[in-house]
Every structure is written in C-alpha cells, then in structure tokens.
Enzyme design. Structure first.
Site, short mmCIF file in Angstrom:
data_model
loop_
_atom_site.label_atom_id
_atom_site.label_comp_id
_atom_site.label_asym_id
_atom_site.label_seq_id
_atom_site.Cartn_x
_atom_site.Cartn_y
_atom_site.Cartn_z
CD GLU A 32 -0.99 0.73 3.62
OE1 GLU A 32 -1.40 1.89 3.42
OE2 GLU A 32 -1.20 0.11 4.68
CE LYS A 166 -3.31 1.73 11.74
NZ LYS A 166 -3.07 1.47 10.40
N1 PSU Z 1 -0.41 0.57 8.77
C1 PSU Z 1 0.66 1.35 9.11
N2 PSU Z 1 0.56 2.68 8.86
C2 PSU Z 1 -0.55 3.24 8.23
C3 PSU Z 1 -1.66 2.41 7.88
C4 PSU Z 1 -1.53 1.08 8.18
O1 PSU Z 1 1.66 0.85 9.63
O2 PSU Z 1 -0.56 4.44 7.98
C5 PSU Z 1 -2.87 3.00 7.17
C6 PSU Z 1 -3.49 1.93 6.24
O3 PSU Z 1 -3.48 2.45 4.94
C7 PSU Z 1 -4.89 1.73 6.74
C8 PSU Z 1 -5.18 3.10 7.27
O4 PSU Z 1 -5.78 1.31 5.74
O5 PSU Z 1 -3.97 3.41 7.97
C9 PSU Z 1 -6.42 3.10 8.14
O6 PSU Z 1 -6.98 4.37 8.12
P1 PSU Z 1 -8.46 4.63 8.74
O7 PSU Z 1 -8.32 4.28 10.18
O8 PSU Z 1 -8.72 6.09 8.47
O9 PSU Z 1 -9.39 3.74 7.99
#
Ligand code: PSU
Ligand code: MN
Length: 313
Positions: A32, A166
């Site tokens: 990604e 996370k």
């Molecule tokens: N994992 C990481 N760093 C990130 C992300 C994931 O180590 O920045 C990103 C991914 O792209 C994931 C996003 O889809 O964070 C989630 O964002 P939200 O909580 O706004 O859906």
C-alpha cells in the site's frame, strides 16, 4: 478534467515486471501507499518502502506498490514515483469511498488497505503486505468511526498480511466485527492476536498456523468454496523491536486525548495518532512500525510463493 468513457485498461497501468509475473503465475505481493504518504515521515517513509520491496525481491517474489498517480491506478511503482508520493503535498488518502473522485479528477492518491485491496483484486494479486489494518476505533459507539478496511475484507478476495490491527483501536470490537463479516483472522506463528507495536493483544484470532503452505491452503480453500472476501494473516513484530502493551497504552491514551482536544476526526485521525505517538515515544514507535512491516514482508512473500505453487498444481 479527464473525458468520460475510460475502460479499466485505460484506468489501470500494471508495471511490466508485475504483468509478466502475473501472466506466468509467479508470486506477486501488493503493497500500500498510505503508509508512505500519510503513515510515516520523510525520509523514513521512502527508505521503508524501498527496503520492503527489496525484502520481497530477495524471496524471489515481485513487489507491486500501488497508488493513483494523475488519475491512473498504478500497479507497481518506480523509485521515482515512490519518492514523489513520499514528498508531495497534494496526495489524497484513498479508500473505497474516495476512488471514483481521485480517478475522475486526475488526482494523486495513496491507497489505504481498503483501496489497495480493491486494486490488487482488479490486477489479480492475492497477497498484500501492510503494517496494521484499520478497525473499530475506541468510542466508535459515539463516533461511528469504523475503518473501511473491515468492510473491504468482507468483500474483496485478498489476503492481508499485517501485525494485527493498530492498538490505537478497540481490538476486541474489531475482532467481533470481523467475525460478523465472516473474515478469517489467521495468526501466524503464534496463538495470540498481535497488537501492532506489541506481540500480544490479549485476544486470539480465529485460527493459527505456523507454515506458509498452511496459510496458502486456507486462502485456496476459502476461494475454491466460492466464499467472497479476504482474510487477515497476523504476524507479531519481532521481540527485539516490540513496545510492550502496558507501556504503549499510556502513550495511546495521551495521543487520543490530544486528538479529542484538537477535534481531529475522520480520515485524519489515524495519521494524526501515528505521528503523535511517534513524538511521544521519541521516535521509538516509528522504528517498531518499520520493523514490523519488514517482518510482514518476509512472511507475505513466503505465503505468496506457497499460494502460487498451489495454484499451479
Ligand atoms: N499501517 C501502518 N501505517 C498506516 C496504515 C496502516 O503501519 O498508515 C494505514 C493503512 O493504509 C490503513 C489506514 O488502511 O492506515 C487506516 O486508516 P483509517 O483508520 O482512516 O481507515
Ligand atoms: Mn476512520
């Protein structure tokens, strides 16, 4: 603005080495770009993105970093394009919702887990490596903040290799949501569902395996059955780089309070929390984040190879 009437071939550009690998049934791993544009600061973001591609190549697998550049969905980026995404100011964060606008307006976009799964699915790539998947945020009963990554996992057939979700999230609620949506949560080499910065979350996945072939077998069985959707393959960060859960909890709490004070919401929240946590830990969390992605890359490459073998049989 672009004229209408583009077909998928005009909208999507697959890098030659990726196209060749897909055509020959050789393993490919999708990566990604939100983690590059919004998840890490410069220059660590570029260093990490290039190092991850290297790790995957060393395992005999072709990496395909995915992003939208000038309204074209790129499957596989050049070094220059990675550098561009890592430094440009106008890069959108693109999940399923944002895809149509970014493509139609000729925008630059970094794809989230949700966005990257869509792109990998369109290109026929079955394994995708990231850091941590998005999920149900703490207090979601008030904010309704549930990542589009979860609904994507229920509809798009790609296996997402991650260090769990996370720990800024409500991990228990995230796992409940995934169960409802029928998404297998496979822990790799452990019974404990990892918590991104930490090896254990106190929760379990839905099953656990320790061999690449077993993980590939679960993918094959799911899709042979015609079950739509993806799965999570969760790998703990190597012990050397772990930040224990109790230590992390204090920091996350501070970061969440600060987000609330400043009224940070929606797609800005996750990037804000990651960067605040990095400041609060004096950079330690960033180091952990980088090394967990490296570990996921090694395991993801192994699973992609095993899956390609199963498909060739
Ligand atoms: N994992 C990481 N760093 C990130 C992300 C994931 O180590 O920045 C990103 C991914 O792209 C994931 C996003 O889809 O964070 C989630 O964002 P939200 O909580 O706004 O859906
Ligand atoms: Mn959100």
């Amino acid at each position: 603005m672009l004229e209408g009437g583009r077909n998928l071939n005009d909208m999507m550009e697959i890098k030659d080495e990726v196209k060749d690998a897909i055509r020959c049934g050789m393993p490919v791993v999708a990566l990604e770009s939100t983690i590059i544009a919004h998840g890490m600061p410069y220059p660590e973001n570029v260093e990490t993105a290039l190092a991850v591609e290297d790790i995957i190549r060393k395992e005999g697998v072709v990496p395909a970093t995915i992003a939208i550049i000038g309204g074209v969905l790129k499957i596989g980026l050049s070094e220059k394009e990675i550098e561009y995404l890592a430094t440009a100011k106008d890069v959108m964060k693109v999940s399923r919702r944002d895809f149509p606008y970014a493509m139609a307006m000729g925008a630059n976009g970094a794809t989230t887990v949700s966005g990257t799964m869509i792109a990998a699915g369109l290109a026929g790539i079955r394994v995708f490596v990231t850091g941590g998947v998005g999920g149900v945020h703490r207090n979601a009963e008030k904010s309704f903040d549930i990542s589009a990554d979860l609904t994507e996992l229920s509809r798009t057939g790609v296996a997402v290799v991650s260090a769990g979700v996370k720990s800024i999230l409500d991990i228990g609620l995230t796992l409940e949501y995934l169960e409802t949506e029928g998404v297998p949560v496979v822990t790799f080499g452990t019974d404990d569902f990892p918590a991104f910065y930490s090896r254990k979350s106190g929760f379990k996945g839905s099953c656990s395996v320790s061999e690449f072939e077993q993980a590939a077998g679960i993918m094959k069985a799911k899709w042979d059955l015609g079950l739509s959707g993806g799965m999570i393959i969760a790998c703990p960060v190597p012990g050397k780089f772990e930040i224990p859960l109790e230590e992390m909890e204090v920091t996350i709490d501070k970061a969440l309070k600060s987000a609330e004070r400043e009224g940070v919401r929606g797609k800005e929240l996750t990037p804000y929390l990651l960067s605040t946590i990095k400041e609060l830990t004096g950079g330690k969390s960033l180091d952990t984040n980088r090394h967990l992605v490296f570990e996921n890359a090694r395991i993801g490459a192994g699973i992609a190879s095993a899956y390609a073998k199963l498909e060739r049989r």
